[in-house]
Scaffold this motif. Structure first.
Motif, PDB file in Angstrom:
ATOM      1  N   LYS A  57      63.086  55.896  31.416  1.00  0.00           N
ATOM      2  CA  LYS A  57      64.529  56.017  31.681  1.00  0.00           C
ATOM      3  C   LYS A  57      64.817  57.011  32.804  1.00  0.00           C
ATOM      4  N   GLU A  58      64.081  58.115  32.818  1.00  0.00           N
ATOM      5  CA  GLU A  58      64.209  59.091  33.903  1.00  0.00           C
ATOM      6  C   GLU A  58      62.886  59.171  34.633  1.00  0.00           C
ATOM      7  N   SER A  59      62.953  59.221  35.959  1.00  0.00           N
ATOM      8  CA  SER A  59      61.741  59.163  36.768  1.00  0.00           C
ATOM      9  C   SER A  59      61.779  60.234  37.855  1.00  0.00           C
ATOM     10  N   ILE A  60      60.828  60.147  38.760  1.00  0.00           N
ATOM     11  CA  ILE A  60      60.791  61.078  39.886  1.00  0.00           C
ATOM     12  C   ILE A  60      62.075  60.966  40.714  1.00  0.00           C
ATOM     13  N   TYR A  61      62.718  59.816  40.679  1.00  0.00           N
ATOM     14  CA  TYR A  61      63.970  59.655  41.430  1.00  0.00           C
ATOM     15  C   TYR A  61      65.037  60.623  40.921  1.00  0.00           C
ATOM     16  N   GLU A  62      65.206  60.685  39.606  1.00  0.00           N
ATOM     17  CA  GLU A  62      66.198  61.601  39.038  1.00  0.00           C
ATOM     18  C   GLU A  62      65.837  63.054  39.312  1.00  0.00           C
ATOM     19  N   VAL A  63      64.545  63.313  39.479  1.00  0.00           N
ATOM     20  CA  VAL A  63      64.098  64.678  39.788  1.00  0.00           C
ATOM     21  C   VAL A  63      64.458  65.053  41.223  1.00  0.00           C
ATOM     22  N   ILE A  64      64.180  64.178  42.172  1.00  0.00           N
ATOM     23  CA  ILE A  64      64.400  64.546  43.571  1.00  0.00           C
ATOM     24  C   ILE A  64      65.885  64.600  43.934  1.00  0.00           C
ATOM     25  N   ILE A  65      66.734  63.895  43.187  1.00  0.00           N
ATOM     26  CA  ILE A  65      68.171  64.004  43.484  1.00  0.00           C
ATOM     27  C   ILE A  65      68.820  65.132  42.690  1.00  0.00           C
ATOM     28  N   GLY A  66      68.022  65.838  41.885  1.00  0.00           N
ATOM     29  CA  GLY A  66      68.522  67.008  41.168  1.00  0.00           C
ATOM     30  C   GLY A  66      69.193  66.717  39.851  1.00  0.00           C
ATOM     31  N   LYS A  67      69.100  65.494  39.365  1.00  0.00           N
ATOM     32  CA  LYS A  67      69.739  65.143  38.097  1.00  0.00           C
ATOM     33  C   LYS A  67      68.943  65.692  36.914  1.00  0.00           C
ATOM     34  N   ASN A  68      67.619  65.688  37.027  1.00  0.00           N
ATOM     35  CA  ASN A  68      66.761  66.161  35.944  1.00  0.00           C
ATOM     36  C   ASN A  68      65.749  67.181  36.461  1.00  0.00           C
ATOM     37  N   HIS A  69      65.419  68.152  35.621  1.00  0.00           N
ATOM     38  CA  HIS A  69      64.328  69.067  35.937  1.00  0.00           C
ATOM     39  C   HIS A  69      63.016  68.325  35.708  1.00  0.00           C
ATOM     40  N   PRO A  70      62.019  68.542  36.556  1.00  0.00           N
ATOM     41  CA  PRO A  70      60.760  67.802  36.388  1.00  0.00           C
ATOM     42  C   PRO A  70      60.134  67.948  35.010  1.00  0.00           C
ATOM     43  N   GLN A  71      60.283  69.114  34.394  1.00  0.00           N
ATOM     44  CA  GLN A  71      59.683  69.333  33.084  1.00  0.00           C
ATOM     45  C   GLN A  71      60.241  68.379  32.034  1.00  0.00           C
ATOM     46  N   ASP A  72      61.484  67.930  32.237  1.00  0.00           N
ATOM     47  CA  ASP A  72      62.108  67.010  31.282  1.00  0.00           C
ATOM     48  C   ASP A  72      61.696  65.559  31.513  1.00  0.00           C
ATOM     49  N   VAL A  73      61.015  65.302  32.618  1.00  0.00           N
ATOM     50  CA  VAL A  73      60.639  63.935  32.983  1.00  0.00           C
ATOM     51  C   VAL A  73      59.134  63.707  32.859  1.00  0.00           C
ATOM     52  N   ILE A  74      58.370  64.775  32.917  1.00  0.00           N
ATOM     53  CA  ILE A  74      56.907  64.682  32.890  1.00  0.00           C
ATOM     54  C   ILE A  74      56.408  63.994  31.615  1.00  0.00           C
ATOM     55  N   LYS A  75      55.481  63.093  31.801  1.00  0.00           N
ATOM     56  CA  LYS A  75      54.812  62.408  30.695  1.00  0.00           C
ATOM     57  C   LYS A  75      53.356  62.854  30.647  1.00  0.00           C
ATOM     58  N   THR A  76      52.761  62.786  29.456  1.00  0.00           N
ATOM     59  CA  THR A  76      51.345  63.097  29.298  1.00  0.00           C
ATOM     60  C   THR A  76      50.630  61.830  28.860  1.00  0.00           C
ATOM     61  N   PRO A  77      49.881  61.193  29.769  1.00  0.00           N
ATOM     62  CA  PRO A  77      49.185  59.956  29.415  1.00  0.00           C
ATOM     63  C   PRO A  77      48.194  60.166  28.264  1.00  0.00           C
ATOM     64  N   LYS A  78      48.062  59.175  27.437  1.00  0.00           N
ATOM     65  CA  LYS A  78      47.138  59.256  26.311  1.00  0.00           C
ATOM     66  C   LYS A  78      45.694  59.321  26.807  1.00  0.00           C
ATOM     67  N   GLU A  79      44.887  60.043  26.098  1.00  0.00           N
ATOM     68  CA  GLU A  79      43.433  60.089  26.287  1.00  0.00           C
ATOM     69  C   GLU A  79      42.965  60.884  27.496  1.00  0.00           C
TER      70      GLU A  79
END
Length: 259
Positions: A57-79
């Motif tokens: 729902k939120e991606s790097i796009y929302e981060v670069i336009i300042g809508k979201n802080h990167p920490q709120d968008v970061i995912k941790t891939p399994k394994e």
């Protein structure tokens, strides 16, 4: 600040996204804290690490336009230990046009990740296959760039545009940008042409060419369909060992230059 490296080549089909995803995963396997940033609207890095793009729902796009802080968008891939992902989704498709009207548009990514860059030893950025604003943002935010080159007849065709872009960015937007290395990909040792092109690239770039060569390997091609980097799909495959070798060479390169 860690090493921020863009993987860039405006030519498609050279193994750019494959390299970004598998290099980042290999660095993680080697226990180096790594962030992979997917700046390609195709979002292949995101899906190749097992994430469903439709669920982002939120991606790097929302981060670069300042809508979201990167920490709120970061995912941790399994394994994959020691690896985080700033994913892409369909919102990036229109970003090239939308960002044109924003002040300091070339620096948006650099400013967006400034708060988190010290948390990682490596930040790997997958660029789109173009020299547009997203790639310029990636290069402006980076201190190094890896250029994948497919070992084929037209390997060096169009490369001048990328090298000129790097020169322009270094001259104004980011004087710290350096070519980390040129990576030969899709190498087929059975073909005389592969050896000829590899020799030509090495004569042109000299010691900037990585010793590691990514050989043509079916396991590399099939791993994304399982949502895994090649190391997790088949750790003993040639492709897995090639990317692990590349990660090791990169770490050794930096351990020498950082002294």
């Amino acid at each position: 600040m860690g090493h921020i490296i863009a993987v860039a080549n405006q030519k498609g089909g050279v193994g750019k996204t494959t390299t970004a995803a598998n290099l980042a995963a290999s660095l993680g396997v080697l226990e180096h804290s790594t962030l992979l940033i997917d700046m390609d609207p195709q979002a292949n890095c995101t899906s190749s690490l097992g994430l469903d793009i439709k669920d982002i729902k939120e991606s790097i796009y929302e981060v670069i336009i300042g809508k979201n802080h990167p920490q709120d968008v970061i995912k941790t891939p399994k394994e994959v230990l020691h690896l985080d992902l700033l994913p892409a989704n369909i919102n990036l498709v229109g970003a090239e046009i939308e960002l044109i009207s924003i002040d300091n548009r070339e620096h948006l990514l650099r400013h967006a990740i400034a708060d988190i860059s010290d948390r990682y030893e490596y930040i790997i950025i997958d660029c789109p296959p173009s020299l547009g604003l997203l790639t310029v943002n990636a290069l402006t935010a980076s201190n190094g760039v890896i250029i994948p080159l497919q070992v084929e007849y037209f390997a060096l065709e169009g490369l001048g545009l990328l090298l000129n872009t790097i020169k322009i960015i270094r001259g104004g937007l980011n004087p710290n940008l350096q070519i980390t290395g040129v990576l030969l990909t899709l190498y087929d040792a059975r073909l005389r042409l592969s050896k000829q092109v590899a020799s030509e690239v090495k004569s042109y770039f000299g010691d900037k060419v990585f010793n590691t060569i990514i050989k043509r390997n079916v396991t590399i091609a099939e791993a994304p369909s399982f949502g895994k980097p090649v190391l997790l799909h088949n750790a003993t495959s040639t492709g897995a060992q090639n990317y692990l070798s590349l990660a090791t060479e990169l770490v050794q390169l930096h351990s020498t230059t950082d002294q």
